[in-house]
Write an enzyme that holds these catalytic residues in place. Structure first.
Site, PDB file in Angstrom:
ATOM      1  N   GLU A  49      46.923  -6.192  49.766  1.00 54.00           N
ATOM      2  CA  GLU A  49      46.347  -6.041  48.031  1.00 54.00           C
ATOM      3  C   GLU A  49      46.989  -4.690  47.338  1.00 54.00           C
ATOM      4  OE1 GLU A  49      42.227  -4.127  47.545  1.00 54.00           O
ATOM      5  OE2 GLU A  49      42.202  -5.092  45.872  1.00 54.00           O
ATOM      6  N   LYS A 138      41.778 -11.407  40.267  1.00 56.95           N
ATOM      7  CA  LYS A 138      40.707 -10.427  40.959  1.00 56.95           C
ATOM      8  C   LYS A 138      39.249 -10.581  39.934  1.00 56.95           C
ATOM      9  CE  LYS A 138      39.109  -6.698  43.864  1.00 56.95           C
ATOM     10  NZ  LYS A 138      39.603  -5.212  43.812  1.00 56.95           N
ATOM     11  N   CYS A 180      40.287  -8.699  48.112  1.00 60.65           N
ATOM     12  CA  CYS A 180      39.071  -7.392  48.752  1.00 60.65           C
ATOM     13  C   CYS A 180      37.569  -7.392  48.344  1.00 60.65           C
ATOM     14  CB  CYS A 180      39.858  -5.827  47.887  1.00 60.65           C
ATOM     15  SG  CYS A 180      39.087  -5.016  49.096  1.00 60.65           S
TER      16      CYS A 180
HETATM   17  N1  LIG Z   1      39.924  -2.722  46.766  1.00 55.39           N
HETATM   18  C1  LIG Z   1      39.226  -3.415  46.492  1.00 55.39           C
HETATM   19  O1  LIG Z   1      37.807  -3.888  45.876  1.00 55.39           O
HETATM   20  C2  LIG Z   1      37.868  -1.909  48.006  1.00 55.39           C
HETATM   21  C3  LIG Z   1      36.879  -3.191  48.489  1.00 55.39           C
HETATM   22  C4  LIG Z   1      35.856  -2.182  48.980  1.00 55.39           C
HETATM   23  O2  LIG Z   1      35.897  -1.178  49.772  1.00 55.39           O
HETATM   24  C5  LIG Z   1      34.563  -2.453  49.740  1.00 55.39           C
HETATM   25  O3  LIG Z   1      34.074  -2.079  50.110  1.00 55.39           O
HETATM   26  O4  LIG Z   1      33.885  -3.353  49.201  1.00 55.39           O
END
Ligand SMILES: NC(=O)CCC(=O)C(=O)O
Length: 315
Positions: A49, A138, A180
């Site tokens: 990412e 996302k 993520c």
């Molecule tokens: N970059 C993100 O989306 C981080 C996501 C994250 O750390 C989580 O705990 O979920």
């Protein structure tokens, strides 16, 4: 059943890189590591990412690139895609996928849409002709507050995507792609798996608080829910950066076993995704055929918004 999901073993590489302030240097490093992975035999390569910029809301507008016109199936060499000065990352990813003859999941980059006047966290996947195979914006923005630990609000700057992303890895099968924080929402994974994905791939930058608690747990949860491979590709940890990434890029098999994982430093993880493993796991615990859609709804049916890659949606 699984042979339709994954045609033959697929060598996967996850590239755990750290990204600094110099975008051109980040792109050059990514290109060189993708070439290294391809020389080692990888056919599907994944970047982290925000691989072309530091991760943080204040950086998104500064590093954002415009991706229009977005020409799914087209390549810059055939006159497709945005102009190079508008999106250098698009061009580097397309070129290296073609040079290396691989499918490349280009982590994610901050995207600006002039048409909508919005910013997104966007992942682009290219095929071995340099053609764009998919775009995922996302869907679930990373907005959390854990007092004394971490407060982060992507929504201060970014807008969410509104589509499920499933793509075809030419010669192998279907892949579910998300970014993520999306991994915390099992519906995206369920939909992709029920539409035939053999693996779920998440470029992702967890942090030292939630990474320690949930990174491996979520990867294994999505794997056991769906009896699929799950691959998470993180940036390497840089304690000088504003955001401290968890690292620990990992591959989990369809039985929720961790096949491989890195530590927090830069590195490349290699793993073979094997169709017989999917078949074996699904034969041993046949939840696939035991679901009770007379008791609860099938979230993969009904109103699901997929990205339309041109020529209609085949799934
Ligand atoms: N970059 C993100 O989306 C981080 C996501 C994250 O750390 C989580 O705990 O979920």
């Amino acid at each position: 059943m699984a042979s339709k999901l994954l045609a033959k073993p697929l060598k996967l590489a996850l590239i755990q890189l750290s990204a600094g302030a110099d975008k051109a240097a980040n792109l050059a490093a990514a290109r060189s590591k993708v070439q290294e992975a391809a020389r080692a035999g990888a056919k599907l390569v994944v970047l982290p990412e925000c691989f072309n910029s530091p991760y943080g809301t204040k950086y998104f507008p500064k590093y954002a690139e415009e991706l229009t016109p977005l020409d799914i199936g087209g390549s810059p060499s055939a006159g497709g895609g945005p102009p190079e000065d508008q999106s250098p990352s698009y061009h580097v990813l397309s070129a290296v996928a073609k040079e290396a003859q691989i499918t490349l999941v280009g982590g994610s980059i901050p995207e600006y849409s002039k048409e909508k006047n919005k910013w997104y966290n966007t992942s682009l996947t290219f095929g071995s002709e340099g053609q764009l195979l998919a775009r995922h914006r996302k869907v679930h923005l990373f907005d959390i507050d854990i007092p004394g630990k971490i407060s982060f609000h992507e929504s201060e700057v970014l807008s969410p995507g509104d589509k499920v992303t499933l793509l075809e890895v030419p010669g192998y099968g279907k892949l579910g792609l998300a970014i993520c924080y999306d991994i915390r929402f099992p519906e995206l994974a369920l939909i992709a798996a029920r539409k035939g994905a053999f693996a779920l791939v998440y470029p992702g930058a967890f942090n030292l608080t939630t990474g320690a608690r949930h990174w491996e747990l979520l990867a294994r949860a999505r794997a056991v829910d769906n009896q699929c491979y799950v691959a998470l590709c993180s940036p390497a940890r840089d304690m000088q950066a504003d955001y401290h990434a968890w690292g620990h890029s990992m591959v989990v098999d369809p039985d929720a076993e961790v096949v491989q994982q890195l530590d927090e430093k830069e590195g490349i993880l290699y793993a073979d995704l094997v169709p017989e493993r999917l078949e074996e796991v699904r034969r041993n615990i046949p939840v696939y055929g035991q679901r009770r859609f007379d008791v609860y709804p099938d979230v993969s049916e009904g109103k699901v918004r997929f990205e339309d890659y041109g020529g209609g949606i085949p799934w």
